[in-house]
Structure formats: structure tokens, C-alpha cells
Design a protein around this motif. Structure first.
Motif, short mmCIF file in Angstrom:
data_model
loop_
_atom_site.label_atom_id
_atom_site.label_comp_id
_atom_site.label_asym_id
_atom_site.label_seq_id
_atom_site.Cartn_x
_atom_site.Cartn_y
_atom_site.Cartn_z
N ARG A 132 29.74 -3.24 57.25
CA ARG A 132 29.85 -2.39 58.54
C ARG A 132 30.43 -1.33 58.58
NH1 ARG A 132 26.69 -5.73 62.91
NH2 ARG A 132 25.04 -5.81 61.49
N ASN A 133 30.21 -0.39 58.73
CA ASN A 133 31.07 0.19 59.02
C ASN A 133 31.06 0.88 60.97
OD1 ASN A 133 28.78 2.41 59.30
ND2 ASN A 133 29.33 3.83 58.03
N GLU A 134 31.60 1.47 61.45
CA GLU A 134 31.41 3.11 63.01
C GLU A 134 30.31 2.58 63.38
OE1 GLU A 134 33.27 3.78 60.85
OE2 GLU A 134 32.28 6.08 60.20
N VAL A 169 22.04 5.93 60.62
CA VAL A 169 22.22 7.16 61.28
C VAL A 169 21.51 8.28 59.72
CG1 VAL A 169 23.52 7.32 62.68
CG2 VAL A 169 24.12 8.19 60.97
N ALA A 170 21.05 9.52 60.24
CA ALA A 170 20.69 10.09 59.50
C ALA A 170 19.68 11.84 59.94
CB ALA A 170 18.93 9.30 58.53
N ALA A 171 20.15 12.05 60.92
CA ALA A 171 19.53 13.53 61.30
C ALA A 171 18.65 13.83 60.43
CB ALA A 171 20.83 14.44 61.02
N PHE A 195 15.60 8.86 51.16
CA PHE A 195 14.24 9.08 51.61
C PHE A 195 14.36 10.70 52.26
CE2 PHE A 195 17.46 8.83 54.88
CZ PHE A 195 18.51 8.35 54.70
N ALA A 196 15.38 10.99 51.29
CA ALA A 196 16.45 12.34 51.31
C ALA A 196 16.53 12.92 50.03
CB ALA A 196 17.48 12.49 52.15
N ASP A 197 16.74 14.44 50.06
CA ASP A 197 17.37 14.70 48.18
C ASP A 197 18.51 15.01 49.13
OD1 ASP A 197 14.00 14.65 47.50
OD2 ASP A 197 14.03 17.28 48.36
O1 B9F Z 1 21.13 12.13 56.85
C1 B9F Z 1 20.90 12.30 55.23
C2 B9F Z 1 20.01 13.53 55.00
C3 B9F Z 1 20.11 14.00 53.87
C4 B9F Z 1 18.94 15.55 54.09
C5 B9F Z 1 18.93 14.71 55.09
C6 B9F Z 1 18.83 13.83 55.81
C7 B9F Z 1 20.84 10.76 54.60
C8 B9F Z 1 21.46 10.13 55.03
C9 B9F Z 1 22.81 10.20 55.39
C10 B9F Z 1 24.14 8.89 56.02
C11 B9F Z 1 25.03 9.61 56.43
C12 B9F Z 1 26.10 8.77 57.04
N1 B9F Z 1 26.02 7.62 57.34
C13 B9F Z 1 26.50 6.14 56.73
O2 B9F Z 1 26.81 5.57 57.48
S1 B9F Z 1 26.04 8.99 54.89
C14 B9F Z 1 27.74 9.70 55.64
C15 B9F Z 1 27.95 8.62 56.81
N2 B9F Z 1 28.11 6.85 57.07
C16 B9F Z 1 20.18 16.61 57.03
C17 B9F Z 1 20.57 17.33 55.56
C18 B9F Z 1 21.83 16.49 55.99
C19 B9F Z 1 22.06 15.57 56.43
C20 B9F Z 1 21.47 15.48 57.42
FE1 B9F Z 1 20.68 15.00 55.64
#
Ligand code: B9F
Length: 124
Positions: free
Chosen positions: A11-13, A37-39, A72-74
Motif C-alpha cells: 500500500r502507498n501513501e 485516486v484517479a482524477a 479505465f483510462a487511455d
Molecule cells: O488517473 C489516471 C487517468 C489517466 C487519464 C484519466 C485518468 C489513471 C490512474 C492513475 C493513478 C495514479 C496515481 N495512483 C497511485 O497510486 S498512477 C500514480 C499515482 N499513484 C486525468 C488525466 C491524467 C490523470 C488524471 Fe487521467
């Protein structure tokens, strides 16, 4: 000193969890990544990862790299890091990651890469 073993549940921070499966003889491994997290509004899916550890047998605190293919993302994330183990045998993965987002044109390439650091501790 004691060996650092990549296999297991980490598990990370951010609260993201990943499972790394056993290395093969060449040091390559696979696993799964559940980001916390995914934004994005898309539903997060547990996503596969593929990696390689350097000098899989000998030394105690190996370097490694792996890529996550988000389902779930490109986009693609690549992690590089090192597995450290302290005198009590507690293991920590110190990593740096690059996240490449798909952009519609070369003109947008400048903004397509995110970078960060992440520390993983073993939970199993
Ligand atoms: O959020 C990323 C994503 C790519 C395009 C739309 C969504 C995919 C998940 C990335 C998760 C990152 C963090 N989680 C983790 O554990 S990987 C590094 C970090 N560590 C919008 C555009 C680009 C990002 C958000 Fe998108």
C-alpha cells in the motif's frame, strides 16, 4: 543482511493497493494495481501490471520497474524503484512514477506526462 522480497500485497501513501506475484527465473513479474485516486469520473478498475527486478537472486535491496496498463483510462504509468529492508526486516518500496496521458495531438504532448514519487509498505 536480510533480503527484500517484492512478492506480496503493498500500500502507498495515497491508499492504493498492489499485489505483486512471484518473480520468474529471469526476474520478470506480474501483478495487479488498485489505485485509490484517479482524477476522472470513470469507475476505477483493478488494472494489470508487468515488471522486472534487477539481479533477481543475489543482492538484498534490488531495483525494479513495472508498468500499469489502466483498464479505465487511455494512459500508462511506469514506476521505477528500489526495495529496502531495515534491520528489523521491514520492507519499503521507494519509487518514482511517470504517468502518460493520451492526448489528441502532438501539439498537446508537452502536458501529457505527470511525475511523482511514492512509498509502498507491505500489508501482507
Ligand atoms: O488517473 C489516471 C487517468 C489517466 C487519464 C484519466 C485518468 C489513471 C490512474 C492513475 C493513478 C495514479 C496515481 N495512483 C497511485 O497510486 S498512477 C500514480 C499515482 N499513484 C486525468 C488525466 C491524467 C490523470 C488524471 Fe487521467
Amino acid at each position: 543482511g536480510p533480503q527484500c522480497d517484492l512478492q506480496g500485497l503493498w500500500r502507498n501513501e495515497l491508499g492504493s493497493n498492489m499485489t505483486l506475484w512471484a518473480l520468474d527465473a529471469a526476474g520478470t513479474f506480474s501483478g495487479s494495481y488498485h489505485t485509490a485516486v484517479a482524477a476522472t469520473n470513470k469507475q476505477i478498475l483493478v488494472s494489470p501490471l508487468q515488471g522486472a527486478q534487477q539481479h533477481p537472486s543475489a543482492k538484498g535491496q534490488p531495483t525494479f520497474g513495472f508498468t500499469v496498463q489502466w483498464l479505465f483510462a487511455d494512459s500508462t504509468t511506469a514506476f521505477v524503484g528500489q526495495c529496502f529492508v531495515d534491520r528489523r526486516g521491514k520492507e519499503t518500496l521507494e519509487t518514482t512514477w511517470l504517468l502518460r496521458e493520451e492526448v489528441p495531438s502532438r501539439r498537446d504532448s508537452w502536458k501529457a506526462t505527470r511525475v511523482g514519487t511514492s512509498i509502498f509498505t507491505r500489508i501482507k
